[in-house]
Design a protein around this motif. Structure first.
Motif, short mmCIF file in Angstrom:
data_model
loop_
_atom_site.label_atom_id
_atom_site.label_comp_id
_atom_site.label_asym_id
_atom_site.label_seq_id
_atom_site.Cartn_x
_atom_site.Cartn_y
_atom_site.Cartn_z
N ARG A 70 13.89 6.37 25.63
CA ARG A 70 14.66 6.39 24.39
C ARG A 70 13.79 5.79 23.28
N PRO A 71 13.92 6.30 22.06
CA PRO A 71 13.10 5.77 20.96
C PRO A 71 13.44 4.31 20.66
N LEU A 72 12.40 3.53 20.38
CA LEU A 72 12.55 2.15 19.94
C LEU A 72 12.20 2.06 18.46
N VAL A 73 13.02 1.33 17.71
CA VAL A 73 12.74 1.11 16.29
C VAL A 73 12.91 -0.38 16.01
N GLU A 74 12.39 -0.80 14.88
CA GLU A 74 12.52 -2.20 14.49
C GLU A 74 13.76 -2.39 13.63
N VAL A 75 14.47 -3.47 13.89
CA VAL A 75 15.66 -3.86 13.13
C VAL A 75 15.43 -5.27 12.63
N GLU A 76 15.91 -5.55 11.44
CA GLU A 76 15.86 -6.92 10.92
C GLU A 76 17.29 -7.38 10.65
N ILE A 77 17.67 -8.49 11.32
CA ILE A 77 19.00 -9.07 11.14
C ILE A 77 18.81 -10.55 10.87
N GLU A 78 19.36 -11.00 9.76
CA GLU A 78 19.24 -12.40 9.34
C GLU A 78 17.80 -12.87 9.36
N GLY A 79 16.90 -12.01 8.88
CA GLY A 79 15.49 -12.36 8.76
C GLY A 79 14.69 -12.31 10.05
N LYS A 80 15.34 -11.93 11.16
CA LYS A 80 14.65 -11.85 12.45
C LYS A 80 14.37 -10.40 12.79
N LYS A 81 13.14 -10.12 13.25
CA LYS A 81 12.76 -8.77 13.66
C LYS A 81 13.13 -8.57 15.12
N LEU A 82 13.91 -7.52 15.37
CA LEU A 82 14.44 -7.25 16.70
C LEU A 82 14.09 -5.84 17.14
N ASN A 83 14.15 -5.60 18.45
CA ASN A 83 13.94 -4.27 19.01
C ASN A 83 15.28 -3.57 19.16
N ALA A 84 15.34 -2.34 18.67
CA ALA A 84 16.55 -1.54 18.82
C ALA A 84 16.19 -0.23 19.51
N VAL A 85 17.05 0.18 20.42
CA VAL A 85 16.88 1.46 21.08
C VAL A 85 17.92 2.42 20.52
N LEU A 86 17.53 3.68 20.35
CA LEU A 86 18.43 4.73 19.90
C LEU A 86 18.89 5.50 21.13
N ASP A 87 20.17 5.39 21.44
CA ASP A 87 20.69 5.93 22.70
C ASP A 87 21.79 6.96 22.43
N THR A 88 21.41 8.23 22.40
CA THR A 88 22.38 9.28 22.14
C THR A 88 23.37 9.45 23.29
N GLY A 89 23.12 8.84 24.43
CA GLY A 89 24.02 8.90 25.57
C GLY A 89 25.11 7.85 25.55
N SER A 90 25.06 6.95 24.60
CA SER A 90 26.08 5.91 24.45
C SER A 90 26.91 6.22 23.22
N ARG A 91 28.22 6.14 23.32
CA ARG A 91 29.07 6.41 22.15
C ARG A 91 29.01 5.27 21.15
N ARG A 92 29.02 4.03 21.65
CA ARG A 92 29.12 2.86 20.79
C ARG A 92 27.78 2.14 20.69
N SER A 93 27.76 1.16 19.79
CA SER A 93 26.54 0.38 19.56
C SER A 93 26.76 -1.06 19.99
N TYR A 94 25.68 -1.68 20.48
CA TYR A 94 25.77 -3.02 21.07
C TYR A 94 24.66 -3.92 20.54
N ILE A 95 24.91 -5.23 20.65
CA ILE A 95 23.93 -6.23 20.24
C ILE A 95 23.96 -7.36 21.25
N ARG A 96 22.79 -7.93 21.50
CA ARG A 96 22.76 -9.12 22.37
C ARG A 96 23.51 -10.25 21.67
N LYS A 97 24.30 -10.93 22.43
CA LYS A 97 25.19 -11.98 21.93
C LYS A 97 24.48 -13.02 21.07
#
Length: 131
Positions: A3-30
């Motif tokens: 699955r494609p990986l892209v960079e996400v920035e949340i609250e100034g932190k750079k995170l790894n995000a995967v694009l998953d067309t097989g999942s209906r919803r979106s999730y984040i590590r707690k």
């Protein structure tokens, strides 16, 4: 194919995000959502990675997402918290964007090249639609 990986920035932190067309919803590590506001949602149960999870709330998360051309776009999404989302290509997944979000963003994934190329067409054009 991975699955494609892209960079996400949340609250100034750079995170790894995967694009998953097989999942209906979106999730984040707690650990990355703890300061984001909570929102009640219609309760649901889902199986992820062989485990069953139940949700009745989501986090309202704002940040920036990049495409593979390094263009950066602002987003605000409801993300569901998980302790762990796993790994992709040896990188820990911090955020998983599912099909609903990718459709809203007009995301196009070109898998004819390696690595897959990602374009968030509607985010790029500023043409998000409300129905």
């Amino acid at each position: 194919m991975a699955r494609p990986l892209v960079e996400v920035e949340i609250e100034g932190k750079k995170l790894n995000a995967v694009l998953d067309t097989g999942s209906r919803r979106s999730y984040i590590r707690k650990e990355w959502a703890k300061d984001s506001p909570k929102s009640p949602v219609e309760p649901f149960t889902v199986m992820l990675g062989g485990k069953t999870f139940s949700f009745n709330e989501a986090r309202i998360v704002a940040g920036f997402v990049k495409d593979t051309s390094e263009r950066k776009y602002r987003f605000t999404e409801l993300l569901f918290e998980l302790e762990d989302i796993g790994e992709e290509d040896g990188k820990r997944i911090d955020v998983l964007f599912g099909a609903r979000t990718l459709e809203d963003w007009g995301t196009v994934i070109d898998e004819s090249v390696t690595p897959p190329q990602v374009d968030h067409c509607l985010l790029r054009k500023g043409e998000l639609m409300e129905l």
